[in-house]
Design a protein around this motif. Structure first.
Motif, PDB file in Angstrom:
ATOM      1  N   LYS A  74       0.792  -1.220   0.000  1.00 55.04           N
ATOM      2  CA  LYS A  74       0.000   0.000   0.000  1.00 55.04           C
ATOM      3  C   LYS A  74       0.831   1.280   0.000  1.00 55.04           C
ATOM      4  CE  LYS A  74      -3.915  -2.162   2.402  1.00 55.04           C
ATOM      5  NZ  LYS A  74      -4.772  -2.127   3.615  1.00 55.04           N
ATOM      6  N   GLN A  75       2.109   1.162   0.325  1.00 62.39           N
ATOM      7  CA  GLN A  75       2.953   2.353   0.427  1.00 62.39           C
ATOM      8  C   GLN A  75       3.681   2.692  -0.878  1.00 62.39           C
ATOM      9  OE1 GLN A  75       3.828   4.418   3.407  1.00 62.39           O
ATOM     10  NE2 GLN A  75       1.793   3.674   3.888  1.00 62.39           N
ATOM     11  N   LEU A  76       3.289   2.064  -1.986  1.00 62.53           N
ATOM     12  CA  LEU A  76       3.997   2.297  -3.243  1.00 62.53           C
ATOM     13  C   LEU A  76       4.010   3.773  -3.618  1.00 62.53           C
ATOM     14  CD1 LEU A  76       5.467   1.350  -5.764  1.00 62.53           C
ATOM     15  CD2 LEU A  76       3.236   0.837  -6.796  1.00 62.53           C
ATOM     16  N   ARG A  77       2.878   4.443  -3.481  1.00 66.94           N
ATOM     17  CA  ARG A  77       2.819   5.862  -3.856  1.00 66.94           C
ATOM     18  C   ARG A  77       3.744   6.700  -2.971  1.00 66.94           C
ATOM     19  NH1 ARG A  77      -2.992   8.546  -4.600  1.00 66.94           N
ATOM     20  NH2 ARG A  77      -2.962   6.939  -6.224  1.00 66.94           N
ATOM     21  N   THR A  78       3.749   6.412  -1.673  1.00 67.71           N
ATOM     22  CA  THR A  78       4.620   7.136  -0.744  1.00 67.71           C
ATOM     23  C   THR A  78       6.086   6.906  -1.083  1.00 67.71           C
ATOM     24  OG1 THR A  78       2.974   6.960   1.029  1.00 67.71           O
ATOM     25  CG2 THR A  78       5.263   7.370   1.691  1.00 67.71           C
ATOM     26  N   ILE A  79       6.416   5.662  -1.401  1.00 71.17           N
ATOM     27  CA  ILE A  79       7.799   5.317  -1.719  1.00 71.17           C
ATOM     28  C   ILE A  79       8.219   5.952  -3.042  1.00 71.17           C
ATOM     29  CG2 ILE A  79       9.298   3.362  -2.336  1.00 71.17           C
ATOM     30  CD1 ILE A  79       7.606   1.758  -0.217  1.00 71.17           C
ATOM     31  N   THR A  80       7.326   5.936  -4.020  1.00 72.10           N
ATOM     32  CA  THR A  80       7.616   6.568  -5.302  1.00 72.10           C
ATOM     33  C   THR A  80       7.872   8.066  -5.113  1.00 72.10           C
ATOM     34  OG1 THR A  80       6.253   4.947  -6.475  1.00 72.10           O
ATOM     35  CG2 THR A  80       6.739   7.006  -7.624  1.00 72.10           C
ATOM     36  N   LYS A  81       7.098   8.698  -4.237  1.00 72.19           N
ATOM     37  CA  LYS A  81       7.298  10.113  -3.934  1.00 72.19           C
ATOM     38  C   LYS A  81       8.660  10.337  -3.276  1.00 72.19           C
ATOM     39  CE  LYS A  81       5.166  14.047  -1.557  1.00 72.19           C
ATOM     40  NZ  LYS A  81       4.015  14.496  -0.708  1.00 72.19           N
ATOM     41  N   ALA A  82       9.048   9.418  -2.378  1.00 70.28           N
ATOM     42  CA  ALA A  82      10.347   9.540  -1.711  1.00 70.28           C
ATOM     43  C   ALA A  82      11.490   9.398  -2.711  1.00 70.28           C
ATOM     44  CB  ALA A  82      10.472   8.493  -0.611  1.00 70.28           C
ATOM     45  N   ILE A  83      11.308   8.547  -3.717  1.00 69.26           N
ATOM     46  CA  ILE A  83      12.336   8.371  -4.742  1.00 69.26           C
ATOM     47  C   ILE A  83      12.497   9.647  -5.556  1.00 69.26           C
ATOM     48  CG2 ILE A  83      12.910   7.111  -6.863  1.00 69.26           C
ATOM     49  CD1 ILE A  83      11.529   4.656  -5.577  1.00 69.26           C
ATOM     50  N   GLY A  84      11.381  10.315  -5.817  1.00 71.99           N
ATOM     51  CA  GLY A  84      11.421  11.620  -6.473  1.00 71.99           C
ATOM     52  C   GLY A  84      12.052  11.624  -7.855  1.00 71.99           C
ATOM     53  N   GLY A  85      11.884  10.558  -8.604  1.00 71.75           N
ATOM     54  CA  GLY A  85      12.446  10.513  -9.948  1.00 71.75           C
ATOM     55  C   GLY A  85      13.918  10.174 -10.016  1.00 71.75           C
ATOM     56  N   ASN A  86      14.525   9.837  -8.892  1.00 67.82           N
ATOM     57  CA  ASN A  86      15.942   9.471  -8.876  1.00 67.82           C
ATOM     58  C   ASN A  86      16.163   8.254  -9.777  1.00 67.82           C
ATOM     59  OD1 ASN A  86      18.500   8.346  -8.170  1.00 67.82           O
ATOM     60  ND2 ASN A  86      18.439   9.424  -6.221  1.00 67.82           N
ATOM     61  N   PRO A  87      16.961   8.370 -10.833  1.00 74.99           N
ATOM     62  CA  PRO A  87      17.120   7.258 -11.776  1.00 74.99           C
ATOM     63  C   PRO A  87      17.916   6.084 -11.227  1.00 74.99           C
ATOM     64  CG  PRO A  87      18.655   9.008 -12.319  1.00 74.99           C
ATOM     65  CD  PRO A  87      17.776   9.535 -11.218  1.00 74.99           C
ATOM     66  N   HIS A  88      18.541   6.281 -10.076  1.00 76.15           N
ATOM     67  CA  HIS A  88      19.386   5.229  -9.514  1.00 76.15           C
ATOM     68  C   HIS A  88      18.640   4.336  -8.521  1.00 76.15           C
ATOM     69  CE1 HIS A  88      22.308   7.524 -11.555  1.00 76.15           C
ATOM     70  NE2 HIS A  88      22.446   8.466 -10.630  1.00 76.15           N
ATOM     71  N   ILE A  89      17.336   4.584  -8.355  1.00 73.99           N
ATOM     72  CA  ILE A  89      16.524   3.790  -7.427  1.00 73.99           C
ATOM     73  C   ILE A  89      15.314   3.252  -8.176  1.00 73.99           C
ATOM     74  CG2 ILE A  89      15.223   3.776  -5.262  1.00 73.99           C
ATOM     75  CD1 ILE A  89      16.947   6.124  -4.338  1.00 73.99           C
ATOM     76  N   ARG A  90      15.118   1.941  -8.104  1.00 77.26           N
ATOM     77  CA  ARG A  90      14.027   1.303  -8.828  1.00 77.26           C
ATOM     78  C   ARG A  90      13.216   0.406  -7.887  1.00 77.26           C
ATOM     79  NH1 ARG A  90      13.603   4.416 -13.212  1.00 77.26           N
ATOM     80  NH2 ARG A  90      15.567   4.536 -14.381  1.00 77.26           N
ATOM     81  N   VAL A  91      11.917   0.374  -8.105  1.00 73.17           N
ATOM     82  CA  VAL A  91      11.026  -0.542  -7.383  1.00 73.17           C
ATOM     83  C   VAL A  91      10.529  -1.581  -8.377  1.00 73.17           C
ATOM     84  CG1 VAL A  91       8.927  -0.789  -6.029  1.00 73.17           C
ATOM     85  CG2 VAL A  91      10.302   1.286  -5.805  1.00 73.17           C
ATOM     86  N   LEU A  92      10.764  -2.845  -8.078  1.00 72.32           N
ATOM     87  CA  LEU A  92      10.329  -3.943  -8.928  1.00 72.32           C
ATOM     88  C   LEU A  92       9.334  -4.815  -8.174  1.00 72.32           C
ATOM     89  CD1 LEU A  92      13.760  -5.095 -10.436  1.00 72.32           C
ATOM     90  CD2 LEU A  92      12.186  -3.344 -11.295  1.00 72.32           C
ATOM     91  N   LYS A  93       8.485  -5.482  -8.915  1.00 72.04           N
ATOM     92  CA  LYS A  93       7.531  -6.396  -8.296  1.00 72.04           C
ATOM     93  C   LYS A  93       8.281  -7.563  -7.659  1.00 72.04           C
ATOM     94  CE  LYS A  93       3.744  -5.376 -11.492  1.00 72.04           C
ATOM     95  NZ  LYS A  93       2.835  -5.936 -12.533  1.00 72.04           N
ATOM     96  N   PRO A  94       7.693  -8.193  -6.641  1.00 72.53           N
ATOM     97  CA  PRO A  94       8.347  -9.355  -6.034  1.00 72.53           C
ATOM     98  C   PRO A  94       8.618 -10.439  -7.068  1.00 72.53           C
ATOM     99  CG  PRO A  94       6.473  -8.632  -4.712  1.00 72.53           C
ATOM    100  CD  PRO A  94       6.405  -7.864  -5.995  1.00 72.53           C
ATOM    101  N   GLU A  95       9.750 -11.091  -6.945  1.00 68.34           N
ATOM    102  CA  GLU A  95      10.109 -12.192  -7.840  1.00 68.34           C
ATOM    103  C   GLU A  95       9.626 -13.503  -7.219  1.00 68.34           C
ATOM    104  OE1 GLU A  95      10.750 -14.397 -10.535  1.00 68.34           O
ATOM    105  OE2 GLU A  95      11.642 -12.429 -11.055  1.00 68.34           O
ATOM    106  N   ARG A  96       8.680 -14.161  -7.872  1.00 66.84           N
ATOM    107  CA  ARG A  96       8.076 -15.374  -7.315  1.00 66.84           C
ATOM    108  C   ARG A  96       8.867 -16.632  -7.643  1.00 66.84           C
ATOM    109  NH1 ARG A  96       5.318 -12.772  -3.571  1.00 66.84           N
ATOM    110  NH2 ARG A  96       3.735 -11.343  -4.416  1.00 66.84           N
ATOM    111  N   ASP A  97       9.648 -16.588  -8.722  1.00 65.99           N
ATOM    112  CA  ASP A  97      10.474 -17.746  -9.059  1.00 65.99           C
ATOM    113  C   ASP A  97      11.642 -17.813  -8.085  1.00 65.99           C
ATOM    114  OD1 ASP A  97      13.052 -18.788 -10.630  1.00 65.99           O
ATOM    115  OD2 ASP A  97      11.270 -19.743 -11.510  1.00 65.99           O
TER     116      ASP A  97
END
Length: 206
Positions: A74-97
């Motif tokens: 649920k905190q994706l929007r908050t975290i995206t705001k904290a990243i602030g467009g920084n190209p060196h930080i990425r959020v990826l979906k959980p890897e299930r494999d």
């Protein structure tokens, strides 16, 4: 108290994949000479990802750092705001494999964690089993995984201290770990032995 364990036969330093590491750093708009930090866990308030992001941004003023977060919540929007467009930080979906997840973890230079209220911290245990050092708060179950050369700790809930801990990893040359990690089979064997000891002790008291 019987510590938990990790899934057997999945995590190993042999999972490290230089090409995968290069691609993850490329995703962070960085060359493979940079350092790759990994965060794993729910995107929830108690995981303190904005604190982790602030610390990584501060530390990156001194050395090239990429941060990949694997998680959903649920905190994706908050975290995206904290990243602030920084190209060196990425959020990826959980890897299930599981095999690919183990390779991602093993290919990081360190795992960074923000939550000081863990009872065990499975992600840190899995990182250690992969030979990856951990950067964890000095409170809660995560701190145990930094012991015996497993990584470094920082003052919980303190982004300045976390930034300093990241820079400390540079001073330690991002040393890989070789710390044994308990498996779930070992956990249950110890747990059942513990119960058997309690039953035997009660039997002697009657």
């Amino acid at each position: 108290l019987q510590p938990m364990g990790i899934e057997e036969g999945v995590f190993s330093p042999a999972n490290r994949d230089p090409e995968l590491r290069r691609r993850l750093l490329e995703l962070c708009d960085l060359p493979e000479s940079a350092h790759l930090l990994l965060g794993v866990g729910r995107l929830s308030a108690e995981k303190r990802w904005p604190l982790v992001i602030d610390a990584v941004v501060a530390a990156s003023q001194h050395l090239p750092l990429g941060l990949v977060l694997l998680g959903a919540g649920k905190q994706l929007r908050t975290i995206t705001k904290a990243i602030g467009g920084n190209p060196h930080i990425r959020v990826l979906k959980p890897e299930r494999d599981r095999a690919r997840f183990a390779a991602i973890v093993a290919s990081a230079d360190a795992l960074v964690h923000g939550c000081e209220a863990e009872t065990f911290c499975l992600s840190a245990a899995e990182a250690r089993a992969n030979g990856v050092p951990v950067i964890v708060p000095d409170r809660g179950g995560a701190a145990d995984h930094a012991a015996n050369g497993g990584g470094v700790t920082y003052a919980a809930v303190d982004p300045v201290s976390l930034a300093e801990a990241i820079l400390q990893m540079e001073a330690l040359q991002w040393r890989r770990t070789n710390v044994p990690v308990r498996t779930m089979r070992q956990h249950f064997a110890a747990l059942f032995d513990h119960y058997a000891g309690i039953v035997a002790a009660k039997g002697k008291s009657h």
